[in-house]
Scaffold this motif. Sequence first.
Motif, PDB file in Angstrom:
ATOM      1  N   GLY B  15      30.392 -13.839  -2.124  1.00 41.95           N
ATOM      2  CA  GLY B  15      30.741 -13.063  -0.951  1.00 41.95           C
ATOM      3  C   GLY B  15      31.703 -11.939  -1.292  1.00 41.95           C
ATOM      4  O   GLY B  15      31.530 -10.804  -0.850  1.00 41.95           O
ATOM      5  N   ALA B  16      32.691 -12.251  -2.092  1.00 44.94           N
ATOM      6  CA  ALA B  16      33.671 -11.242  -2.470  1.00 44.94           C
ATOM      7  C   ALA B  16      32.996 -10.116  -3.242  1.00 44.94           C
ATOM      8  O   ALA B  16      33.232  -8.931  -2.999  1.00 44.94           O
ATOM      9  N   TYR B  17      32.154 -10.490  -4.154  1.00 47.89           N
ATOM     10  CA  TYR B  17      31.452  -9.505  -4.978  1.00 47.89           C
ATOM     11  C   TYR B  17      30.566  -8.598  -4.123  1.00 47.89           C
ATOM     12  O   TYR B  17      30.653  -7.365  -4.207  1.00 47.89           O
ATOM     13  N   THR B  19      30.681  -8.071  -0.928  1.00 47.96           N
ATOM     14  CA  THR B  19      31.453  -7.270   0.018  1.00 47.96           C
ATOM     15  C   THR B  19      32.117  -6.098  -0.692  1.00 47.96           C
ATOM     16  O   THR B  19      32.177  -4.990  -0.161  1.00 47.96           O
ATOM     17  N   LEU B  20      32.589  -6.357  -1.887  1.00 46.37           N
ATOM     18  CA  LEU B  20      33.215  -5.286  -2.660  1.00 46.37           C
ATOM     19  C   LEU B  20      32.236  -4.144  -2.874  1.00 46.37           C
ATOM     20  O   LEU B  20      32.555  -2.971  -2.616  1.00 46.37           O
ATOM     21  N   ILE B  21      31.047  -4.481  -3.320  1.00 42.20           N
ATOM     22  CA  ILE B  21      30.040  -3.451  -3.566  1.00 42.20           C
ATOM     23  C   ILE B  21      29.680  -2.736  -2.266  1.00 42.20           C
ATOM     24  O   ILE B  21      29.589  -1.510  -2.210  1.00 42.20           O
ATOM     25  N   GLU B  22      29.512  -3.529  -1.231  1.00 41.44           N
ATOM     26  CA  GLU B  22      29.084  -2.947   0.043  1.00 41.44           C
ATOM     27  C   GLU B  22      30.140  -2.002   0.604  1.00 41.44           C
ATOM     28  O   GLU B  22      29.820  -0.903   1.049  1.00 41.44           O
ATOM     29  N   VAL B  23      31.378  -2.448   0.566  1.00 40.25           N
ATOM     30  CA  VAL B  23      32.452  -1.622   1.112  1.00 40.25           C
ATOM     31  C   VAL B  23      32.538  -0.298   0.372  1.00 40.25           C
ATOM     32  O   VAL B  23      32.606   0.770   0.990  1.00 40.25           O
ATOM     33  N   THR B  24      32.506  -0.333  -0.928  1.00 47.98           N
ATOM     34  CA  THR B  24      32.641   0.929  -1.652  1.00 47.98           C
ATOM     35  C   THR B  24      31.414   1.807  -1.464  1.00 47.98           C
ATOM     36  O   THR B  24      31.543   3.027  -1.402  1.00 47.98           O
ATOM     37  N   SER B  25      30.256   1.204  -1.365  1.00 50.44           N
ATOM     38  CA  SER B  25      29.066   2.016  -1.114  1.00 50.44           C
ATOM     39  C   SER B  25      29.192   2.744   0.217  1.00 50.44           C
ATOM     40  O   SER B  25      28.955   3.949   0.314  1.00 50.44           O
ATOM     41  N   LEU B  26      29.574   2.000   1.220  1.00 52.05           N
ATOM     42  CA  LEU B  26      29.708   2.594   2.544  1.00 52.05           C
ATOM     43  C   LEU B  26      30.795   3.663   2.556  1.00 52.05           C
ATOM     44  O   LEU B  26      30.610   4.765   3.083  1.00 52.05           O
ATOM     45  N   LEU B  27      31.921   3.316   1.957  1.00 50.01           N
ATOM     46  CA  LEU B  27      33.046   4.249   1.947  1.00 50.01           C
ATOM     47  C   LEU B  27      32.675   5.523   1.213  1.00 50.01           C
ATOM     48  O   LEU B  27      32.918   6.639   1.682  1.00 50.01           O
TER      49      LEU B  27
END
Lengths: 167, 167
Positions: B15-17, B19-27
């Motif tokens: 989940g952490a991994y 979410t990390l990827i997703e957050v930075t992609s979105l950002l």
Amino acid sequence: MPDAPPPSLDPVQLGAYFTLIEVTSLLRHAVEQQLREAGNLSYVQFQLLARLGDSPTGSHRMTDLADGVVYSRSGLTYQAGLLEKAGLVVRAPSPDDERSVTVTITDAGRALLAEVLPGHIEVVSGLLFEPLSPADVRALAALLAPVRDHIRAAPPRSAASRRRQAQ
Amino acid sequence: MPDAPPPSLDPVQLGAYFTLIEVTSLLRHAVEQQLREAGNLSYVQFQLLARLGDSPTGSHRMTDLADGVVYSRSGLTYQAGLLEKAGLVVRAPSPDDERSVTVTITDAGRALLAEVLPGHIEVVSGLLFEPLSPADVRALAALLAPVRDHIRAAPPRSAASRRRQAQ
DNA sequence: GCAGCGACGTTCGAATTCGAAGCAGTAGGC
DNA sequence: GCCTACTGCTTCGAATTCGAACGTCGCTGC
């Protein structure tokens, strides 16, 4: 609103932001190499397969996939074409909605995913999680999840004008 | 080593991994739009200008820039060419090492950076930091910094083979 | 029913990206 | 002083990426 309050980030925020970008860039780079060597997959392709493999039905609509991995639609069309040509997924028109296309992972796709996954996990483990304790990982996940939800919920910047363009 | 211990990530790590990827992609996606609108800059270009602007001398070697922003050398050559054509940076051979090229930000580059920065910060503030308390931000930075250092320190996976390629 | 609007996916062209190969310049051994 | 290995950057070709324009289908109001 008159004008935003002096929009500046304090050093801590700046550091967090930069480190976040840097960490994911580095991690992504490393993972990309591993995926290329192990299964000749790009990161996007891996993400797509992973999402499909995770789905109970093994399939998703094109648009949902594109949204999920934060990718352009045309880019997804291209990648889906590649994956299909490689026999890893199948595309078929949706039964209920004639407009949409359903992408489904094949057995070959699952096999490749299973083959690539251990190495992938190893890289992520060794690079991302090595310096983090279990508690750290929990904390990280807890910090990022709200951010993800917040960004997902936020209107995509261009929507604002779209929504009220008809005055 | 015989073989790695069952290389799997527990759900929290996964989940952490993700979410990390997703957050930075979105950002990154959001930021990219803003930069494009505000100053017709790509994210890489912005990163380069920011790094140069941050430097005491306003300059860096090509290689250091490429390493810093996690970019290929050829890609950096291309981007540096664009930035130079736009008058935002200048390239000159290094005085001490004739091989290397020193990139220096121009006044126009600083001006553009200053013009784009507020909007950039606003986006990052609104998307990344809005759901985080100051303590959260400190925690996030504290979690990621060791990871960055760890990855930076790790031998780049391909170095092993390069070093011993001569048998 | 059917006109208009909106959502879905693809095609198209232009820009970007990377790795491999190539061309200097530098350092060390002798 | 040379020869060999290495570093730093650029050029080149191929692959990927995106946004805009397009064709098709579904939904609403009439």
